[in-house]
Write a protein that holds these residues in place. Structure first.
Motif, PDB file in Angstrom:
ATOM      1  N   ARG A  91     -15.243 -58.406 -74.504  1.00  0.00           N
ATOM      2  CA  ARG A  91     -15.343 -59.246 -73.318  1.00  0.00           C
ATOM      3  C   ARG A  91     -15.090 -58.429 -72.055  1.00  0.00           C
ATOM      4  NH1 ARG A  91     -11.114 -63.898 -73.438  1.00  0.00           N
ATOM      5  NH2 ARG A  91      -9.773 -62.055 -73.417  1.00  0.00           N
ATOM      6  N   THR A  92     -14.053 -57.594 -72.097  1.00  0.00           N
ATOM      7  CA  THR A  92     -13.742 -56.764 -70.934  1.00  0.00           C
ATOM      8  C   THR A  92     -14.834 -55.735 -70.682  1.00  0.00           C
ATOM      9  OG1 THR A  92     -11.383 -57.031 -71.418  1.00  0.00           O
ATOM     10  CG2 THR A  92     -11.992 -55.289 -69.889  1.00  0.00           C
ATOM     11  N   SER A  93     -15.364 -55.159 -71.756  1.00  0.00           N
ATOM     12  CA  SER A  93     -16.440 -54.168 -71.600  1.00  0.00           C
ATOM     13  C   SER A  93     -17.674 -54.802 -70.978  1.00  0.00           C
ATOM     14  CB  SER A  93     -16.789 -53.564 -72.962  1.00  0.00           C
ATOM     15  OG  SER A  93     -15.667 -52.930 -73.539  1.00  0.00           O
ATOM     16  N   ILE A 137      -9.945 -54.384 -63.108  1.00  0.00           N
ATOM     17  CA  ILE A 137      -8.902 -54.555 -64.129  1.00  0.00           C
ATOM     18  C   ILE A 137      -7.607 -55.023 -63.492  1.00  0.00           C
ATOM     19  CG2 ILE A 137      -7.490 -53.346 -65.829  1.00  0.00           C
ATOM     20  CD1 ILE A 137     -10.318 -53.882 -66.744  1.00  0.00           C
ATOM     21  N   THR A 138      -7.249 -54.434 -62.357  1.00  0.00           N
ATOM     22  CA  THR A 138      -6.002 -54.813 -61.686  1.00  0.00           C
ATOM     23  C   THR A 138      -6.031 -56.269 -61.242  1.00  0.00           C
ATOM     24  OG1 THR A 138      -5.745 -52.537 -60.899  1.00  0.00           O
ATOM     25  CG2 THR A 138      -4.430 -54.224 -59.802  1.00  0.00           C
ATOM     26  N   VAL A 139      -7.140 -56.698 -60.649  1.00  0.00           N
ATOM     27  CA  VAL A 139      -7.266 -58.085 -60.204  1.00  0.00           C
ATOM     28  C   VAL A 139      -7.210 -59.033 -61.394  1.00  0.00           C
ATOM     29  CG1 VAL A 139      -8.828 -59.737 -59.134  1.00  0.00           C
ATOM     30  CG2 VAL A 139      -8.522 -57.495 -58.111  1.00  0.00           C
ATOM     31  N   ALA A 140      -7.887 -58.677 -62.492  1.00  0.00           N
ATOM     32  CA  ALA A 140      -7.907 -59.545 -63.673  1.00  0.00           C
ATOM     33  C   ALA A 140      -6.509 -59.701 -64.263  1.00  0.00           C
ATOM     34  CB  ALA A 140      -8.872 -58.982 -64.711  1.00  0.00           C
ATOM     35  N   PHE A 171     -16.760 -59.719 -61.593  1.00  0.00           N
ATOM     36  CA  PHE A 171     -16.026 -59.687 -62.862  1.00  0.00           C
ATOM     37  C   PHE A 171     -15.891 -61.096 -63.434  1.00  0.00           C
ATOM     38  CE2 PHE A 171     -12.291 -59.246 -65.584  1.00  0.00           C
ATOM     39  CZ  PHE A 171     -12.540 -58.036 -66.219  1.00  0.00           C
ATOM     40  N   ASP A 172     -15.543 -62.058 -62.591  1.00  0.00           N
ATOM     41  CA  ASP A 172     -15.373 -63.443 -63.063  1.00  0.00           C
ATOM     42  C   ASP A 172     -16.694 -64.050 -63.517  1.00  0.00           C
ATOM     43  OD1 ASP A 172     -12.701 -63.239 -62.540  1.00  0.00           O
ATOM     44  OD2 ASP A 172     -12.765 -64.317 -60.626  1.00  0.00           O
ATOM     45  N   LEU A 173     -17.780 -63.780 -62.784  1.00  0.00           N
ATOM     46  CA  LEU A 173     -19.086 -64.298 -63.185  1.00  0.00           C
ATOM     47  C   LEU A 173     -19.519 -63.713 -64.525  1.00  0.00           C
ATOM     48  CD1 LEU A 173     -21.035 -64.273 -59.788  1.00  0.00           C
ATOM     49  CD2 LEU A 173     -20.154 -66.266 -61.026  1.00  0.00           C
ATOM     50  N   TYR A 225      -3.632 -59.283 -62.689  1.00  0.00           N
ATOM     51  CA  TYR A 225      -2.784 -60.018 -61.746  1.00  0.00           C
ATOM     52  C   TYR A 225      -3.044 -61.522 -61.837  1.00  0.00           C
ATOM     53  CZ  TYR A 225      -0.575 -61.399 -57.365  1.00  0.00           C
ATOM     54  OH  TYR A 225       0.220 -62.020 -56.430  1.00  0.00           O
ATOM     55  N   ASN A 226      -4.318 -61.909 -61.842  1.00  0.00           N
ATOM     56  CA  ASN A 226      -4.644 -63.333 -61.940  1.00  0.00           C
ATOM     57  C   ASN A 226      -4.202 -63.921 -63.275  1.00  0.00           C
ATOM     58  OD1 ASN A 226      -5.783 -63.544 -59.385  1.00  0.00           O
ATOM     59  ND2 ASN A 226      -7.825 -62.949 -60.109  1.00  0.00           N
ATOM     60  N   LYS A 227      -4.316 -63.120 -64.338  1.00  0.00           N
ATOM     61  CA  LYS A 227      -3.872 -63.596 -65.652  1.00  0.00           C
ATOM     62  C   LYS A 227      -2.365 -63.794 -65.675  1.00  0.00           C
ATOM     63  CE  LYS A 227      -4.133 -64.540 -70.060  1.00  0.00           C
ATOM     64  NZ  LYS A 227      -4.752 -65.799 -70.553  1.00  0.00           N
ATOM     65  N   SER A 228      -1.620 -62.907 -65.014  1.00  0.00           N
ATOM     66  CA  SER A 228      -0.156 -63.039 -64.994  1.00  0.00           C
ATOM     67  C   SER A 228       0.281 -64.298 -64.255  1.00  0.00           C
ATOM     68  CB  SER A 228       0.467 -61.800 -64.347  1.00  0.00           C
ATOM     69  OG  SER A 228       0.103 -61.709 -62.975  1.00  0.00           O
TER      70      SER A 228
END
Length: 278
Positions: free
Chosen positions: A134-136, A232-235, A88-90, A237-240
């Motif tokens: 971007r998310t898609s 989505i959950t990881v993204a 996801f990050d890449l 959480y890291n954003k928070s």
């Protein structure tokens, strides 16, 4: 250990690789091999690699007990939160790079156009990239080719299902011809005499093949939904964790939890149904 239920811990969402290695979800957990990875091709079709779990469940049920956490099978590498987060990050980094290059090209093009164009000429407007696109883009990278393969399996399953009425019609036609005396079992060819048996064998083979393909489709489709939810959950959480104090005041903890659980679960439920749209 990398097992179902341990992969979505806060440590697995952390940006610190030391915490990931400590909890067994980083590179040091690669020595744990999932049975699915070593399964033969027939085993992957009938899912016999998951047999030990069901045998343990049967024994535990007879004893009036349930499965423990340690009885679950280890996850494959592609299903771990760390692997999904990396994809996801890449993908996000690639999207930002492409968006930046596209923005620079547009700026140069607009500058050249402004020098040569008529003052009252309308300016061309292009749709700006949004967070949704971007998310898609990142989710497509996470799901990858297995999700496309699930679509191919769905198409094959549908085509086989449409063949049933034609085969049944030919079988009934054979029965009518046999009862009406239109088939001479002494002089007609073997195919004509036993056409109903051949068609029944073909129908049985297609039904068996359909069940295998259908199970393979659902396995890959629901697996893709699960991976999308984890991404989505990881993204989120890291954003928070990167929010400033001012940004945190604009969103409550309950809203963050809803995004991580309810909204991510809705995406998980939608992904397996995507191939039903076409």
């Amino acid at each position: 250990k990398t097992k179902i239920g341990t992969m979505c811990t806060p440590e697995s969402f952390s940006d610190d690789p030391k915490k990931q290695v400590k909890k067994g979800i980083g590179p040091s957990s690669n020595d744990i091999v999932a049975p699915e990875d070593n399964a033969w091709l027939p085993s992957k079709f009938v899912y016999s690699w998951a047999g030990p779990v069901f045998r343990k469940a049967s024994i535990a049920d007879k004893a009036g007990e349930g499965l423990n956490h340690d009885d679950l099978l280890p996850l494959t590498e592609e299903d771990t939160a760390s692997s999904i987060r990396t994809k996801f990050d890449l993908a996000l980094a690639k999207w930002r790079a492409e968006a930046g290059n596209s923005k620079n090209k547009d700026q140069k093009q607009n500058a050249n156009t402004a020098e040569t164009s008529v003052p009252d000429a309308p300016k061309s407007s292009k749709s700006k990239p949004t967070s949704t696109s971007r998310t898609s883009f990142a989710l497509k990278a996470v799901l990858g080719h297995p999700f496309l393969a699930a679509g191919v399996l769905k198409a094959m399953n549908t085509m086989i299902q449409f063949s049933y009425p034609f085969l049944l019609n030919d079988i009934l036609k054979f029965v009518e011809e046999a009862q009406g005396g239109e088939i001479d079992f002494d002089s007609d060819s073997i195919w004509h005499r036993y056409r109903g048996y051949w068609l029944s064998a073909i129908l049985f083979t297609l039904m068996t093949l359909k069940n295998i393909i259908e199970n393979a489709y659902f396995y890959r489709a629901f697996r893709a939904g699960y991976q999308a939810r984890v991404a989505i959950t990881v993204a989120i959480y890291n954003k928070s964790l990167r929010l400033t104090n001012v940004e945190r005041q604009s969103m409550t903890l309950g809203e963050l939890v809803n995004l991580m659980q309810i909204d991510a679960s809705k995406i998980e439920m939608f992904v397996p149904q995507f191939h039903l749209l076409w």
